[in-house]
Scaffold this motif. Structure first.
Motif, PDB file in Angstrom:
ATOM      1  N   ILE A  41       0.837  -1.048  -0.032  1.00  0.00           N
ATOM      2  CA  ILE A  41      -0.041   0.362   0.128  1.00  0.00           C
ATOM      3  C   ILE A  41       0.549   1.239  -0.557  1.00  0.00           C
ATOM      4  O   ILE A  41       0.289   1.926  -0.434  1.00  0.00           O
ATOM      5  CB  ILE A  41      -1.010   0.182   0.967  1.00  0.00           C
ATOM      6  N   ARG A  42       1.818   1.275   0.706  1.00  0.00           N
ATOM      7  CA  ARG A  42       2.839   2.578   0.604  1.00  0.00           C
ATOM      8  C   ARG A  42       3.546   2.810  -0.492  1.00  0.00           C
ATOM      9  O   ARG A  42       4.060   3.725  -0.841  1.00  0.00           O
ATOM     10  CB  ARG A  42       3.534   2.360   2.396  1.00  0.00           C
ATOM     11  N   HIS A  91      -4.805  10.522   6.976  1.00  0.00           N
ATOM     12  CA  HIS A  91      -5.214   9.904   7.809  1.00  0.00           C
ATOM     13  C   HIS A  91      -6.894  10.353   8.312  1.00  0.00           C
ATOM     14  O   HIS A  91      -7.525   9.723   8.346  1.00  0.00           O
ATOM     15  CB  HIS A  91      -4.940  10.481   9.431  1.00  0.00           C
ATOM     16  N   GLN A  92      -7.670  11.242   7.630  1.00  0.00           N
ATOM     17  CA  GLN A  92      -8.729  12.285   7.118  1.00  0.00           C
ATOM     18  C   GLN A  92      -9.176  10.701   6.662  1.00  0.00           C
ATOM     19  O   GLN A  92     -10.467  10.107   6.013  1.00  0.00           O
ATOM     20  CB  GLN A  92      -8.391  13.024   6.600  1.00  0.00           C
ATOM     21  N   LEU A  93      -8.766  10.418   5.496  1.00  0.00           N
ATOM     22  CA  LEU A  93      -9.157   9.212   4.082  1.00  0.00           C
ATOM     23  C   LEU A  93      -9.079   8.064   5.223  1.00  0.00           C
ATOM     24  O   LEU A  93     -10.069   7.342   4.694  1.00  0.00           O
ATOM     25  CB  LEU A  93      -8.182   9.343   3.117  1.00  0.00           C
ATOM     26  N   SER A  94      -8.437   7.182   5.955  1.00  0.00           N
ATOM     27  CA  SER A  94      -7.550   6.463   6.518  1.00  0.00           C
ATOM     28  C   SER A  94      -9.047   6.585   7.169  1.00  0.00           C
ATOM     29  O   SER A  94      -9.809   5.108   7.420  1.00  0.00           O
ATOM     30  CB  SER A  94      -7.317   6.026   7.815  1.00  0.00           C
ATOM     31  N   GLU A 109       0.898   9.361   9.506  1.00  0.00           N
ATOM     32  CA  GLU A 109      -0.171   9.887   8.743  1.00  0.00           C
ATOM     33  C   GLU A 109       1.257   9.198   7.359  1.00  0.00           C
ATOM     34  O   GLU A 109       1.998   9.785   7.476  1.00  0.00           O
ATOM     35  CB  GLU A 109      -0.501  10.936   8.120  1.00  0.00           C
ATOM     36  N   GLN A 110       0.688   8.679   6.175  1.00  0.00           N
ATOM     37  CA  GLN A 110       2.151   9.175   5.117  1.00  0.00           C
ATOM     38  C   GLN A 110       1.703   9.861   5.022  1.00  0.00           C
ATOM     39  O   GLN A 110       3.423  10.136   3.789  1.00  0.00           O
ATOM     40  CB  GLN A 110       1.777   7.757   3.962  1.00  0.00           C
ATOM     41  N   ALA A 159      -1.213   1.182   6.974  1.00  0.00           N
ATOM     42  CA  ALA A 159      -0.605   1.239   5.541  1.00  0.00           C
ATOM     43  C   ALA A 159      -0.684   2.719   5.812  1.00  0.00           C
ATOM     44  O   ALA A 159       0.124   3.590   5.559  1.00  0.00           O
ATOM     45  CB  ALA A 159      -1.120   0.298   4.693  1.00  0.00           C
ATOM     46  N   LEU A 160      -1.809   3.434   5.787  1.00  0.00           N
ATOM     47  CA  LEU A 160      -2.203   4.830   4.974  1.00  0.00           C
ATOM     48  C   LEU A 160      -2.009   5.779   7.214  1.00  0.00           C
ATOM     49  O   LEU A 160      -0.957   6.802   6.352  1.00  0.00           O
ATOM     50  CB  LEU A 160      -3.681   5.653   4.965  1.00  0.00           C
ATOM     51  N   GLY A 161      -1.898   5.635   8.143  1.00  0.00           N
ATOM     52  CA  GLY A 161      -1.910   6.297   8.403  1.00  0.00           C
ATOM     53  C   GLY A 161      -3.091   6.878  10.388  1.00  0.00           C
ATOM     54  O   GLY A 161      -4.233   7.397   8.567  1.00  0.00           O
TER      55      GLY A 161
END
Length: 232
Positions: free
Chosen positions: A30-31, A91-94, A85-86, A77-79
């Motif tokens: 994912i990253r 992190h809002q998407l996560s 968060e990456q 994976a996204l944070g």
């Protein structure tokens, strides 16, 4: 005497190790996708049909990559917060990766991605547990099949086994009382799922809906500008 497979001992330690390795590999994939593609979107999946989903992924394989099936790993994976968060704001998407959801990394625009997903919407028979989108009632009298003609008399035991009050009358299946296969808003029962298929009622539609997206800085913003998650 050959050893029974039932006697095989599986080490829980090995199982946990494999599980950890799989999760770690998924996080890495994912990253890597985050580095490769320009945007990432969260999508909601309704009435998953594997064949249609595989065909969609195959068509978009050169421009997009889908991940679905392990929400917690995707969130990691996204944070899950600003501290891990990456990318800024990712992190809002996560937070939207929950339930029957997944993420797609892509070089396509939102409109092009929407159009590609719409091409693979498929109507199908509802499975057990699906919420019925309509009420289907079969009226008493001679039973007709999905094509309008009388249903074959050999189907009478199957109908009766699945709860329909039927009998054979001179080779014609007769329904002794009105019978509801499913009610709108209720979960489809195992018997209802079988009967809906026999009568040709497709009440399920496989579809993917985009929920929100994170556009890459190199796509929409200067590198020094904070990137905002866009809710669709």
């Amino acid at each position: 005497m050959p050893k029974s497979r039932r006697d095989k001992v599986i080490s829980l330690t090995q199982t946990k190790k494999k599980d950890r390795e799989w999760k770690g590999g998924l996080i890495e994939q994912i990253r890597e996708a985050l580095e490769t593609y320009q945007s990432v979107f969260v999508f909601r999946c309704t009435n998953l049909r594997n064949n249609a989903f595989k065909e969609l992924k195959a068509e978009l394989s050169e421009t997009s990559r889908f991940f679905m099936g392990s929400n917690k790993v995707i969130q990691v994976a996204l944070g899950k917060g600003p501290e891990d968060e990456q990318r800024d704001g990712l992190h809002q998407l996560s937070e939207h990766v929950r339930g029957h959801a997944g993420v797609v990394f892509t070089d396509l625009t939102k409109d092009d991605l929407d159009a590609a997903m719409a091409k693979y919407e498929v109507s199908d028979y509802a499975r057990t547990g699906t919420v019925a989108t309509d009420t289907i009632l079969i009226e008493s009298g001679p039973v007709h099949g999905p094509h309008g003609g009388l249903m074959e008399h050999t189907m009478e035991p199957t109908l009766r086994k699945n709860g329909m009050p039927t009998k054979l009358n001179r080779g014609v299946i007769e329904l002794l009382a009105d019978h509801t296969l499913c009610r709108e808003g209720d979960h489809v029962s195992p018997q209802g799922a079988i009967l809906l298929r026999l009568f040709g009622h497709e009440l399920a539609t496989f579809k993917l809906d985009l929920l929100c997206g994170w556009p890459s800085a190199r796509l929409c913003f200067p590198l020094f500008t904070r990137v905002f998650v866009s809710t669709i």
